[in-house]
Design an enzyme around this catalytic site. Structure first.
Site, PDB file in Angstrom:
ATOM      1  N   ARG A  51       0.837  -1.204   0.000  1.00 21.95           N
ATOM      2  CA  ARG A  51       0.000   0.000   0.000  1.00 21.95           C
ATOM      3  C   ARG A  51       0.869   1.250   0.000  1.00 21.95           C
ATOM      4  NH1 ARG A  51      -1.302   1.825   4.655  1.00 21.95           N
ATOM      5  NH2 ARG A  51      -1.963  -0.158   5.536  1.00 21.95           N
ATOM      6  N   TYR A 103     -17.815  17.487 -12.666  1.00 22.36           N
ATOM      7  CA  TYR A 103     -18.203  16.088 -12.822  1.00 22.36           C
ATOM      8  C   TYR A 103     -19.200  15.685 -11.716  1.00 22.36           C
ATOM      9  CZ  TYR A 103     -17.732  11.015 -12.860  1.00 22.36           C
ATOM     10  OH  TYR A 103     -17.988   9.672 -12.892  1.00 22.36           O
ATOM     11  N   ASP A 175      -8.957  19.357 -12.598  1.00 22.55           N
ATOM     12  CA  ASP A 175      -9.282  18.046 -13.152  1.00 22.55           C
ATOM     13  C   ASP A 175      -8.947  18.110 -14.647  1.00 22.55           C
ATOM     14  OD1 ASP A 175     -10.547  15.858 -14.354  1.00 22.55           O
ATOM     15  OD2 ASP A 175     -12.144  15.799 -12.865  1.00 22.55           O
ATOM     16  N   LYS A 200     -10.202   7.258 -18.349  1.00 21.63           N
ATOM     17  CA  LYS A 200     -10.573   7.867 -19.622  1.00 21.63           C
ATOM     18  C   LYS A 200      -9.370   7.883 -20.575  1.00 21.63           C
ATOM     19  CE  LYS A 200     -14.218   8.460 -17.073  1.00 21.63           C
ATOM     20  NZ  LYS A 200     -14.531   9.676 -16.333  1.00 21.63           N
TER      21      LYS A 200
END
Ligand SMILES: *Cc1c(COP(=O)(O)O)cnc(C)c1O
Length: 389
Positions: A51, A103, A175, A200
């Site tokens: 992690r 978004y 973003d 994306k």
């Protein structure tokens, strides 16, 4: 051989992870180990637990940092994991000024989750710099930008917003999902944190859910590393590999898709049955010049509006090539219905205020021959309107 002198296109391929130093493998090895053997009793190696740091994820994170012109990149389990972790830089009592056509998932995070932790927000039209300045309060910690915005493709001046943020001791988050560093570099324009849904364009094949955050400032980088490890929403190693695989073709994919998007935007604009087209690459777009100034081009996403919800439904039913789905930025063209998909989480009044009507469609242009797409849309439009009469 990291080659700072190379162009962006070349650096997508020829970077620090070009080959594995131990074997010469030309694809980054996927390291599944969750833990790492330590050879000393009380001083431990660079890698101790997956992690905190994993070599496969590290390779992707270094690439992301390099491509955005940052010092540190972070890979997350989704775009929302990246965005949510970045918001953990805030504390109770802080305030966020955020673009009103953000978004849908970010809207939900800010209004329904951050609000419960005592973090306040103001939505503004970020194309209006006075409105942004007026929305800033003593406790404003973040100015949150998405440009071009989703789905009405409004363009926000990243440099101007960053200046307002700096004057007020706030961070600028951008973003950059719609354009990627291939077309727009927010850190160079003054932003502090660049965020991505790597689901994306960065990965580009509709086969992985991933997110990223990139910063330039080292102290901010250390804070985000701490938060990434504390919150723990890291990207898995297989998915890191898929994003790296996708990144190699980022530039050529975008070149083709943008060329087709320009062609399609012009086609829709001259079509008598299309009411309105939203694309910052059209000269009559209100921020056409700003877009050209701060980005290489207008990207591969456009939206358009038909005359009614019923006509929009019929049109979608007649279109054959694009998948009708949420998401964007893939090799295949994706047609989506923002009112019910990306912005389904937003109340109807809020949606309409933002121009997201029930007859608005968003198109993410893929790699098909654009003439095939135009023929497909022409047929669908003709069919839609002829069955109505
Ligand atoms: C998809 C998307 C997100 C969310 O990313 P996920 O990977 O779906 O969590 C955030 N911002 C924009 C602009 C997006 O398109």
């Amino acid at each position: 051989m990291s080659g700072d002198c190379f162009s962006f296109e070349t650096r997508l391929l020829h970077n620090k992870t070009k080959f594995d130093p131990t074997t010469g493998a030309v694809s980054v090895p996927i390291q599944h180990a969750s833990t790492f053997h330590q050879t000393s009793f009380d001083t431990y190696g660079k890698y101790d637990y997956g992690r905190s740091l994993n070599p496969t994820r590290e390779a992707l994170e270094e690439q992301l940092a390099e491509l955005e012109g940052g010092t540190k990149g972070f890979a997350f389990a989704s775009g929302m994991a990246a965005i949510s972790t970045a918001f953990l830089l805030l504390s109770k009592g802080d305030h966020v000024v955020i673009t009103e056509d953000v978004y849908g998932g970010t809207y939900r995070m800010v209004t329904e989750v951050l609000s419960r932790f005592g973090i306040d927000y103001t939505f503004v039209d970020m194309t209006d710099l006075h409105a942004v300045q007026n929305a800033v309060q003593m406790n404003t910690k973040v100015l949150y930008v998405e440009t071009p915005s989703n789905p009405t493709l409004k363009v926000t001046d990243i440099t101007a917003i960053s200046q307002i943020a700096k004057r007020n001791g706030a961070y600028t988050f951008v973003d950059n999902t719609f354009l990627t560093p291939a077309l727009q570099k927010p850190l160079a324009l003054g932003a502090d944190v660049v965020l991505h849904s790597a689901t994306k364009f960065l990965s580009g094949h509709s086969d992985v859910v991933a997110g990223a955050a990139i910063v330039k400032d080292e102290d901010l980088g250390n804070q985000l590393a701490f938060l990434q490890n504390s919150f723990g929403a890291v990207l898995g190693v297989q998915d890191c590999w898929l994003v790296m695989r996708g990144l190699k073709t980022l530039s050529v994919r975008l070149q083709q898709s943008v060329q087709s998007a320009i062609k399609l935007a012009n086609y829709f604009q001259q079509h008598p049955l299309v009411k309105k087209v939203y694309y910052p690459g059209l000269e009559d777009h209100p921020q056409f010049e700003l877009q050209n100034k701060q980005a290489k081009n207008a990207g591969a996403v456009l939206s358009f509006e038909l005359d009614s919800e019923e006509l929009t439904r019929r049109f979608v039913e007649h279109v054959k090539i694009p998948v009708f789905a949420v998401s964007l930025g893939a090799v295949e063209s994706i047609l989506s219905y923002p009112a019910k998909m990306s912005h389904g989480a937003m109340p109807k009044e809020e949606r309409e205020k933002r121009g997201i009507s029930n007859s608005l469609l968003r198109l993410s242009v893929g790699l098909e021959n654009p003439d095939d797409l135009i023929a497909d849309f022409s047929n669908a439009l003709q069919h839609t309107y002829s069955t109505v009469k």
